[in-house]
Design an enzyme around this catalytic site. Structure first.
Site, PDB file in Angstrom:
ATOM      1  N   GLU A   1      83.983   9.435  33.727  1.00  0.00           N
ATOM      2  CA  GLU A   1      82.995   8.610  34.700  1.00  0.00           C
ATOM      3  C   GLU A   1      83.224   7.228  34.717  1.00  0.00           C
ATOM      4  OE1 GLU A   1      78.736   9.100  34.335  1.00  0.00           O
ATOM      5  OE2 GLU A   1      78.385   9.408  36.158  1.00  0.00           O
TER       6      GLU A   1
ATOM      7  N   GLU B   1      70.194  12.703  30.201  1.00  0.00           N
ATOM      8  CA  GLU B   1      71.074  11.761  29.753  1.00  0.00           C
ATOM      9  C   GLU B   1      70.465  10.690  29.578  1.00  0.00           C
ATOM     10  OE1 GLU B   1      73.715  10.786  32.824  1.00  0.00           O
ATOM     11  OE2 GLU B   1      75.314   9.651  31.389  1.00  0.00           O
TER      12      GLU B   1
END
Ligand SMILES: O=C(O)C(=O)CO
Length: 257
Positions: free
Chosen positions: A240, A143
């Site tokens: 998130e 990521e």
């Protein structure tokens, strides 16, 4: 149509962690993700998932000493043994939880380690992790994270992640595309999604500024969701974000009665 998962590290955090599974189910989520499962016996997490008819869609490999400020050790040349042990632990939990994919945090490049050596270490560690995860039927993710939230984090851009994945050269390594991080680091959300979609294994979202829910910042989520739909992405998108009500209440705001 993508599926939305509740990120239990950031959502429902007015409740104890194990109570957040029920909160997510009550809110209509069918999948959950969170940073790390390792503080809990896997059996407790399995019970929380099963009791609430939830699936685990993601967690991270062990990150080193998170409380001491470490954000992954995958680019640390002096921590390879610890990294490899962490891969085994991450797989054990993923198997117990039925989690199909694990994110490998790249880490903050250590002082005195040149970028080339950090990159070589990261690529070697990813190759090791991808091989171990493949044997367990799991996918590995990397990521890009913005450098405002984590100064010095080693992986920051989508093209960088694509180049690293190509260097690792395995078929179970994918990009975890966090819309929030991408907007802060590079923008070009729609075109980047179009260009890299085959390499994207998971997405996450938040608006910016503030890392709050969609609709609180500068990102045009209705357009982006239509675009993601049109691209045919059917994976998960992890929610998130920090609920803005939590932030405002911390500043003394109270909802209208
Ligand atoms: O900080 C983030 O965005 C993460 O997803 C870490 O795993």
């Amino acid at each position: 149509m993508p599926k939305f998962a509740a990120n239990l590290t950031l959502l429902f955090n007015e409740q104890a962690f194990l109570d957040r599974f029920a909160a997510a189910a009550d809110a209509g989520f069918e999948g959950v993700e969170y940073l790390f499962p390792y503080a809990w016996p896997a059996a407790q997490l399995v019970e929380a998932l099963q009791t609430n008819a939830l699936v685990q869609v993601l967690h991270n490999l062990p990150p080193g000493d998170w409380d001491a400020g470490e954000r992954g050790i995958a680019c640390h040349p002096d921590r390879v043994g610890e990294f490899q042990d962490g891969v085994g632990r991450g797989i054990d939990y993923a198997r117990a939880l039925g989690c199909p994919q694990l994110n490998c945090l790249a880490g903050i490049r250590p002082e005195g380690v040149d970028p080339e050596r950090a990159l070589a270490t990261f690529v070697d560690n990813l190759r090791f992790a991808a091989s171990a995860l493949k044997a367990a039927g799991l996918r590995l993710l990397i990521e890009p994270i913005n450098t405002f939230d984590i100064p010095g984090f080693f992986l920051n851009r989508t093209e960088q992640a694509a180049q690293i994945a190509a260097a690792v050269g395995v078929d179970n390594l994918f990009i975890q595309y966090d819309i929030y991080h991408a907007q802060r680091m590079e923008g070009e959300l729609a075109n980047t999604l179009s260009r890299y979609l085959p390499m994207i294994g998971h997405m996450q979202l938040a608006d910016t500024p503030g890392r709050h829910e969609p609709g609180t910042g500068e990102i045009n989520f209705p357009f982006l969701f239509r675009h993601i739909d049109a691209l045919g992405y059917t994976g998960w998108i992890g929610c998130e974000y920090k609920p803005i009500a939590d932030t405002l209440s911390g500043l003394g705001w109270r909802p209208a009665e």
